[in-house]
Design an enzyme around this catalytic site. Structure first.
Site, PDB file in Angstrom:
ATOM      1  N   GLU A 399      18.219  32.608   7.774  1.00  0.00           N
ATOM      2  CA  GLU A 399      18.609  31.705   6.498  1.00  0.00           C
ATOM      3  C   GLU A 399      17.685  30.601   6.267  1.00  0.00           C
ATOM      4  O   GLU A 399      18.094  29.148   6.053  1.00  0.00           O
ATOM      5  CB  GLU A 399      20.010  31.088   6.215  1.00  0.00           C
ATOM      6  CG  GLU A 399      20.887  32.450   6.256  1.00  0.00           C
ATOM      7  CD  GLU A 399      22.524  32.041   6.063  1.00  0.00           C
ATOM      8  OE1 GLU A 399      22.644  30.864   5.906  1.00  0.00           O
ATOM      9  OE2 GLU A 399      23.163  33.234   5.600  1.00  0.00           O
ATOM     10  N   GLU A 496      24.882  40.095   8.184  1.00  0.00           N
ATOM     11  CA  GLU A 496      26.148  39.398   8.053  1.00  0.00           C
ATOM     12  C   GLU A 496      26.888  39.779   6.827  1.00  0.00           C
ATOM     13  O   GLU A 496      26.245  39.690   5.597  1.00  0.00           O
ATOM     14  CB  GLU A 496      25.874  37.868   7.878  1.00  0.00           C
ATOM     15  CG  GLU A 496      25.447  37.208   9.244  1.00  0.00           C
ATOM     16  CD  GLU A 496      25.225  35.678   9.292  1.00  0.00           C
ATOM     17  OE1 GLU A 496      26.202  34.887   8.188  1.00  0.00           O
ATOM     18  OE2 GLU A 496      24.467  35.089  10.043  1.00  0.00           O
TER      19      GLU A 496
HETATM   20  C1  GCB Z   1      25.969  32.347   7.260  1.00  0.00           C
HETATM   21  C2  GCB Z   1      25.223  31.899   8.629  1.00  0.00           C
HETATM   22  C3  GCB Z   1      26.352  31.884   9.693  1.00  0.00           C
HETATM   23  C4  GCB Z   1      27.653  31.154   9.204  1.00  0.00           C
HETATM   24  C5  GCB Z   1      28.067  32.095   8.177  1.00  0.00           C
HETATM   25  C6  GCB Z   1      29.389  31.601   7.487  1.00  0.00           C
HETATM   26  O1  GCB Z   1      25.344  32.768   6.423  1.00  0.00           O
HETATM   27  O2  GCB Z   1      24.092  32.554   9.103  1.00  0.00           O
HETATM   28  O3  GCB Z   1      25.803  30.816  10.827  1.00  0.00           O
HETATM   29  O4  GCB Z   1      28.473  31.054  10.274  1.00  0.00           O
HETATM   30  O5  GCB Z   1      27.086  32.340   7.087  1.00  0.00           O
HETATM   31  O6  GCB Z   1      30.325  31.997   7.933  1.00  0.00           O
HETATM   32  O7  GCB Z   1      29.134  30.894   6.583  1.00  0.00           O
END
Ligand code: GCB
Length: 581
Positions: A399, A496
Site C-alpha cells: 500500500e 487482502e
Molecule cells: C490494509 C493493510 C493491513 C491492515 C488492513 C486493515 O490494507 O494492508 O495492514 O491491517 O488493511 O485491516 O485495515
C-alpha cells in the site's frame, strides 16, 4: 547466513534472560558491565519487551531499550572464527561487544552478523544491544511522530504509539541470536537456484576464500543422487532425475556443500531444497507448468504475551490452522518472517509471497535514502529466502501512496522503476508484485506497470460501502473487468479482503463486526475471485486477530482474523473450510 551445527560448525543459542533497562544515559555510562542495568530487570529473549514490561508502563514504548548479557565462550571456539549472528533485532539496533560498538542495523526483521575473530574458550564477554523502534519518516517502513499528525492537518494524534501501519510496533530480540563458530576456511552463503524443466535444474554459486574445492552432493535420504566437485564453487546441473516440489507433494532433497582441501573436509553447509518452476504465463500462475489457484491468508507474527517473539509451537499452530481451512498459501505481511516459518512452509508445501518490510510509503517524505535502503533490504531478503521452494513471489511493498496522492503521482513512477529494476537483477526466477491500496489509486496506480501480477487489497463492503455486499461485489467485479482489459497479461490476486468480527457478536441481518457478516463477506468475495477468469486467487485478511497500536478504529486488536488471537475459530473459519476443502 543462518546458524548451522554440524561436524565442522557450531552455534551457541543466546536465548534466555537478558538484563534490560529503559533508563536514559546508559550509553554515557560506558558499556562494560553497566551499573544502570542493575536498576533495570530481566527480559526473555526471544520476546517482545513491550508485553513483558507492560506493567512497568512500557507497553506503548518504542524504546530505546537496552539489553545486555554475559557470554562465556564455549570450548568449541578453539581454532574457530566467531560470528555474532542476529536473526533480527526489531525494529533497529546498535550492538556493542565489551563496550566496543560493532555496528547498527536498520532493516527490521532481517538477519545481520558481526565477525569477532577467534575467541578464547572460557573468556567472558559482555554483549549489549540497544533496540529502538522510532523509525525515521523516510524509512521504507516509515515512522511518524505524534507532531506529524498536526502537521498533516489532523486535529489530534490518532494513533498511539504513533505508527503509520496497522500492527503493533513491538520492540525486542524476537528471534534467537547465536554466537556461531565457523572453521577459519569456510563457505560463504551460497546462491541456489533449483528449477524444474524436463527434470531438475540446479545452479549453485558458492563463495569461499582461499584454496580448495567445493563438493556438491544432492541427497535423497541416505542416498546421493549427485556428487560433483568444482574448483571455483560454481555448479550448473540439469536433467536431474528428481521429483518436483509442489503443494500436493512437497518433496525436498538435501543439498550439501563441502569445502575440501585434498581429502580433508574444512567446512560443510546443508539446505533442504525443492525443485520447481513458477511463472506467470498468459494471465495464469503456473507451478511446474500447471495452473494453480492461491487460497490463503495474510498473517502476522503476533501472539499474547510473546508479542512478535518467536515460538515454534505458534508457528506450527498457525500453519496447521491455515491448512485446516484448506489454504495453500500465505503472504509474509508485512515483513520477513522467521526463517523457520519458511522451513515449515517448504515442508508442508505452502506457497509463500515473501514481503519486504515496507508499508504505506509516503512520497512527501521519501528521500534518496529511502530508495537506497529499500533496495538494500530487498537484497538482504532475497539473499536470505531465495533458496526456499515455498517462496513463489516477492512483494516489494504494501500500500504505497496511501497518503498524499499528488506526491505519489509525481514521485512514485520513478521510485518503482528503480526499485523493481534493482530487484529483478537479484532474482530472475520468480514473479514480482506489490500490494495496491484500492481506495486511493484504482486503475491508475503506477505500481501496476511493474508488477507481474496485480495484488489488490480490497475492503469494499467494509471501509467502503459498509453492509452493502451486493453493491460492493458489483463494484469489485467492474474493477476486475477493467483491470483485465487494461492488463491482459497480468492476472489479479486479491492480496487482502475481509471484515472485522468480534468473536461472539451475532446478527440476523448484515451487521458490521458480527461473525455472520465477516463470514458472508468472505464467501461473496471468494465466489467472485474463484469465478473471474482473470483472477488467480486471494488471501483473506487475516488468519488471526492481531494487536495494533491504539486508535479508535481498533478495539485493542484488528479483528479481521477468522481465528481469535488465542486461535479459536470464528464462524468464518468454518465457512472458509467449507469453501476450500
Ligand atoms: C490494509 C493493510 C493491513 C491492515 C488492513 C486493515 O490494507 O494492508 O495492514 O491491517 O488493511 O485491516 O485495515
Amino acid at each position: 547466513m543462518r546458524p548451522e551445527r554440524n561436524a565442522y560448525r557450531d552455534a551457541l543459542a543466546l536465548d534466555g534472560f537478558w538484563a534490560a533497562s529503559s533508563a536514559d544515559g546508559i550509553e554515557a555510562d560506558g558499556l562494560g558491565l553497566v551499573p544502570g542495568f542493575a536498576a533495570g530487570g530481566l527480559v526473555a529473549v526471544p520476546g517482545s519487551i513491550n508485553e513483558q514490561w507492560a506493567e512497568r508502563g512500557l507497553r506503548d514504548s518504542l524504546g530505546p531499550f537496552w539489553l545486555q548479557r554475559q557470554i562465556v565462550v564455549p570450548r568449541c571456539a578453539a581454532g574457530m572464527q566467531a560470528r555474532l549472528q542476529f536473526a533480527s533485532a526489531d525494529l533497529t539496533a546498535r550492538v556493542w561487544w565489551d563496550g566496543r560498538l560493532l555496528g547498527r542495523n536498520d532493516a527490521p526483521f532481517l538477519p545481520f552478523a558481526f565477525d569477532l575473530g577467534e575467541l578464547q574458550p572460557g573468556a567472558v564477554h559482555i554483549l549489549t544491544v540497544c533496540l529502538d523502534s522510532r523509525l525515521p519518516t523516510d524509512h521504507p517502513l516509515p515512522g511518524i511522530e505524534s507532531a506529524d499528525f498536526a502537521r498533516e492537518g489532523r486535529s489530534k494524534d490518532e494513533v498511539y504509539p504513533p505508527v503509520r501501519y496497522d500492527f503493533f510496533p513491538y520492540t525486542g530480540l524476537h528471534r534467537t541470536p547465536h554466537l556461531c563458530f565457523l572453521p577459519k576456511q569456510h563457505l560463504g552463503a551460497p546462491r541456489i537456484e533449483a528449477g524444474y524443466e524436463h527434470g531438475g535444474t540446479l545452479r549453485v554459486r558458492t563463495r569461499f576464500a582461499g584454496l580448495g574445492r567445493v563438493v556438491l552432493s544432492l541427497l535423497d535420504g541416505e542416498s546421493a543422487l549427485v556428487r560433483v566437485a568444482s574448483d571455483d564453487g560454481d555448479f550448473d546441473l540439469s536433467a536431474l532425475a528428481v521429483e518436483p516440489w509442489s503443494p500436493a507433494s512437497p518433496k525436498r532433497y538435501r543439498l550439501r556443500l563441502e569445502l575440501k582441501r585434498d581429502v580433508e573436509t574444512l567446512d560443510e553447509i546443508n539446505r533442504d531444497i525443492g525443485f520447481r518452476d513458477v511463472r506467470i504465463d498468459q494471465g495464469r500462475l503456473l507451478l511446474n507448468g500447471e495452473s494453480v489457484q492461491i487460497k490463503g491468508f495474510g498473517l502476522h507474527e503476533d501472539f499474547p504475551v510473546l508479542g512478535k517473539g518467536q515460538a515454534l509451537a505458534v508457528t506450527v499452530k498457525d500453519l496447521e490452522l491455515l491448512r485446516w481451512c484448506g489454504g495453500n498459501s500465505f503472504r509474509t505481511s508485512h515483513y520477513p518472517y522467521a526463517e523457520e516459518t519458511l522451513d515449515l512452509a517448504d515442508a508442508l508445501g505452502l506457497l509463500v509471497i515473501s514481503e519486504c518490510a515496507s508499508v504505506n510509503l509516503d512520497f512527501r517524505r521519501t528521500t534518496d535514502a529511502t530508495l537506497e535502503q529499500h533496495i538494500a533490504h530487498i537484497e538482504r531478503l532475497i539473499e536470505r529466502d531465495h533458496w526456499h521452494p515455498s517462496v513463489i513471489a516477492w512483494s516489494l511493498t504494501n500500500e504505497p501512496g496511501y497518503l498524499a496522492e499528488a506526491e505519489y503521482k509525481r514521485a512514485a513512477p520513478g521510485y518503482f522503476a528503480e526499485l523493481f529494476a534493482a530487484a529483478r537483477v537479484l532474482d530472475s526466477t520468480r514473479p514480482f508484485t506489490a500490494a495496491n491500496v484500492g481506495s486511493r489509486h484504482g486503475l491508475i496506480d503506477p505500481l501496476y506497470a511493474h508488477c507481474d501480477f496485480l495484488s489488490l487489497n480490497r475492503y469494499l463492503g467494509w471501509y467502503e460501502n459498509p453492509a452493502q455486499l451486493d453493491f460492493a461485489i458489483a463494484r469489485l467485479r467492474d474493477e476486475f473487468d477493467a483491470l483485465a482489459a487494461a492488463f491482459p497479461d497480468k492476472p489479479i490476486f486479491v492480496s487482502e479482503f475481509g471484515a472485522d468480527a468480534v468473536a461472539g457478536m451475532h446478527s440476523s441481518t448484515d451487521q458490521l463486526f458480527s461473525e455472520e457478516y465477516q463470514s458472508e463477506l468472505i464467501a461473496r468475495y471468494w465466489d467472485l475471485i474463484a469465478n473471474h477468469r482473470h483472477c488467480i486467487g486471494g488471501h483473506v485478511w487475516n488468519l488471526v486477530d492481531f494487536k495494533t497500536a491504539q486508535n479508535f478504529r481498533r478495539v485493542v486488536l484488528n479483528h479481521k482474523g477468522v481465528f481469535t488471537r488465542s486461535r479459536d475459530p470464528k464462524m468464518a473459519a468454518w465457512r472458509v473450510r467449507g469453501m476450500w476443502r
